[in-house]
Design an enzyme around this catalytic site. Structure first.
Site, mmCIF file in Angstrom:
data_model
loop_
_atom_site.group_PDB
_atom_site.id
_atom_site.type_symbol
_atom_site.label_atom_id
_atom_site.label_comp_id
_atom_site.label_asym_id
_atom_site.label_seq_id
_atom_site.Cartn_x
_atom_site.Cartn_y
_atom_site.Cartn_z
ATOM 1 N N LYS A 115 1.003 -1.307 -0.023
ATOM 2 C CA LYS A 115 -0.347 0.219 -0.582
ATOM 3 C C LYS A 115 0.860 1.409 -0.129
ATOM 4 C CE LYS A 115 -4.394 -1.927 0.155
ATOM 5 N NZ LYS A 115 -5.936 -1.421 1.291
ATOM 6 N N LYS A 197 -4.028 -9.602 -7.246
ATOM 7 C CA LYS A 197 -5.380 -10.283 -6.631
ATOM 8 C C LYS A 197 -5.933 -8.685 -6.707
ATOM 9 C CE LYS A 197 -6.209 -7.710 -2.431
ATOM 10 N NZ LYS A 197 -6.411 -7.822 -1.533
ATOM 11 N N LYS A 200 -10.361 -4.157 -4.510
ATOM 12 C CA LYS A 200 -11.136 -3.029 -5.161
ATOM 13 C C LYS A 200 -10.821 -1.529 -4.922
ATOM 14 C CE LYS A 200 -13.751 -3.422 -0.389
ATOM 15 N NZ LYS A 200 -12.488 -3.283 0.449
HETATM 16 P P1 ATP Z 1 -7.994 -3.787 -1.724
HETATM 17 O O1 ATP Z 1 -7.569 -4.625 -2.726
HETATM 18 O O2 ATP Z 1 -8.420 -2.098 -2.110
HETATM 19 O O3 ATP Z 1 -7.031 -2.886 -0.359
HETATM 20 P P2 ATP Z 1 -9.967 -5.477 -0.539
HETATM 21 O O4 ATP Z 1 -10.485 -5.837 -2.053
HETATM 22 O O5 ATP Z 1 -8.868 -6.498 -0.589
HETATM 23 O O6 ATP Z 1 -9.269 -3.963 -0.564
HETATM 24 P P3 ATP Z 1 -10.873 -5.774 2.055
HETATM 25 O O7 ATP Z 1 -12.011 -4.855 3.039
HETATM 26 O O8 ATP Z 1 -9.305 -5.496 2.930
HETATM 27 O O9 ATP Z 1 -10.499 -5.343 0.277
HETATM 28 O O10 ATP Z 1 -10.777 -6.830 2.044
HETATM 29 C C1 ATP Z 1 -11.934 -8.509 2.742
HETATM 30 C C2 ATP Z 1 -11.846 -9.378 2.790
HETATM 31 O O11 ATP Z 1 -11.347 -10.074 1.371
HETATM 32 C C3 ATP Z 1 -10.724 -10.150 3.317
HETATM 33 O O12 ATP Z 1 -11.302 -10.596 4.123
HETATM 34 C C4 ATP Z 1 -10.080 -10.104 2.713
HETATM 35 O O13 ATP Z 1 -8.718 -11.263 2.587
HETATM 36 C C5 ATP Z 1 -11.332 -10.562 1.045
HETATM 37 N N1 ATP Z 1 -10.463 -10.154 -0.045
HETATM 38 C C6 ATP Z 1 -10.068 -9.384 -0.578
HETATM 39 N N2 ATP Z 1 -9.513 -9.932 -1.726
HETATM 40 C C7 ATP Z 1 -9.158 -11.223 -1.924
HETATM 41 C C8 ATP Z 1 -10.191 -11.821 -3.579
HETATM 42 N N3 ATP Z 1 -9.340 -10.996 -4.730
HETATM 43 N N4 ATP Z 1 -9.558 -13.239 -3.563
HETATM 44 C C9 ATP Z 1 -10.469 -14.012 -2.405
HETATM 45 N N5 ATP Z 1 -10.510 -12.700 -1.206
HETATM 46 C C10 ATP Z 1 -10.073 -11.571 -1.225
#
Ligand code: ATP
Ligand code: LTN
Length: 335
Positions: A115, A197, A200
């Site tokens: 980040k 990955k 969002k």
């Molecule tokens: P960002 O990538 O913008 O930081 P994020 O999409 O990872 O955000 P979080 O709120 O950090 O969102 O994650 C929420 C949940 O979703 C966590 O349990 C995380 O492990 C899961 N998660 C996020 N992205 C993925 C993915 N690509 N595949 C599987 N699980 C995910």
């Protein structure tokens, strides 16, 4: 343990709209866990502040996240779904635990490294101490289990280390939590770069499927998904794009890889991508309908938020008082 059952705790940041990765890696797997565990889920709005937010939009996203939890099937009467910022114990415990966390540990966190390279203009202290706040979320509720995607494993490990360190000094204060990572869907990859990955915060709209995307957009994005130059639908190391699509299809339909390979034998990537798109659109359609009605029902959402905020605050206060006492902070004089 809470009310005689094991406690499960998780949450998501209230930033942007959820992606298919958040859904398959986390949210979808949370539904029905309340049959076995005492479940608590937070709208992690304090964590979202590590990245600059536009206030009105941020408030909207947080409420939308709350409604998405419910729309996905988490019944707020059976799961304690609340706002992290409404329970001041998170911030209070976080300060105390930051005094039991070493900079060397925080320096090793890959999410911080990632980040801070993506937000080089705003590498704030909150981004750095993010894992301490997350540890506080979990330890405040004495959680036994924490269901998360693969990317959060390291944060769970530091949470356990902090809890064990504290317990070694002060006795059994915290339950040491276990991560609960799903076998399928733990890491859904970007549709435009299957090495990354699905996130969002990706700027490329074609890389992510948002939970509230309409059917046509979902199908269009899957049609454009980056794959390789081969044509055979087969689960193989050198085919990350196809592997990702097979993972998604498998999570949504429940079919295993060999069943998928058979289904698409001799049919090529085009047909496969369309089938994945349609299956995902079908899966999300009831959630989207439920969401649309919930978000209009202000009275219902407000009443659920109020009830659960109070419940969470009650649980949190118990742990916080215990911690304050253990470290030797002077107890308040009550009238
Ligand atoms: P960002 O990538 O913008 O930081 P994020 O999409 O990872 O955000 P979080 O709120 O950090 O969102 O994650 C929420 C949940 O979703 C966590 O349990 C995380 O492990 C899961 N998660 C996020 N992205 C993925 C993915 N690509 N595949 C599987 N699980 C995910
Ligand atoms: N960092 C998590 C969100 C989060 C969380 C938590 C998850 C904050 N506090 C406590 C589980 C338990 C993420 O998914 N990025």
């Amino acid at each position: 343990m809470l009310n005689g059952r094991k406690t499960l705790y998780s949450g998501m940041q209230a930033t942007g709209t959820l992606t298919l990765g958040n859904y398959l890696g986390a949210l979808k797997n949370w539904v029905n866990l309340n049959e076995e565990y005492e479940c608590i889920y937070g709208v992690m709005d304090l964590h979202s502040l590590t990245v600059r937010q536009t206030p009105a939009e941020f408030r909207k996203n947080a409420r939308s996240l709350y409604a998405l939890y419910v729309a996905a099937g988490l019944d707020p009467e059976k799961n304690c779904i609340y706002y992290q910022s409404h329970v001041s114990g998170h911030a209070e415990l976080s300060w105390i635990l930051s005094c039991f966390t070493y900079m060397g540990e925080l320096n090793r966190m890959t999410q911080f490294k990632d980040k801070s390279s993506r937000h080089a203009d705003n590498i704030n202290a909150g981004l750095y101490t993010y894992p301490v706040l997350m540890a506080s979320d979990i330890l405040l509720y004495q959680a036994d289990l924490v269901p998360v995607g693969q990317d959060q494993k390291q944060h769970l490990e530091i949470t356990r280390d902090i809890a064990q360190r504290f317990n070694a000094l002060y006795g059994d204060v915290f339950t040491v939590p276990e991560a609960y990572i799903p076998k399928a869907g733990a890491k859904i990859m970007s549709l435009s770069d299957p090495q990354k990955k699905m996130s969002k915060s990706d700027e490329n709209a074609n890389a992510t499927i948002l939970l509230l995307d309409d059917r046509d957009s979902i199908i269009r994005k899957f049609k454009r998904a980056v794959t390789d130059s081969d044509t055979v639908v087969r689960y193989a190391e050198e085919k990350p794009g196809i592997r990702n699509l097979m993972d998604i299809y498998s999570c949504v339909t429940g079919k295993d890889y060999s069943a998928i390979e058979q289904e698409f034998e001799g049919r090529g990537y085009g047909e496969f991508k369309l089938a994945v798109g349609e299956a995902v659109a079908d899966e999300l359609s009831p959630l989207q309908k439920h969401y649309a009605s919930l978000i209009e029902d202000k009275a219902y959402l407000d009443s659920m938020i109020k009830m659960n905020d109070e419940k969470a605050a009650y649980y949190a206060a118990k742990t916080l008082r215990k911690v304050q006492k253990k470290v030797g902070l002077t107890e308040r004089i009550r009238a």
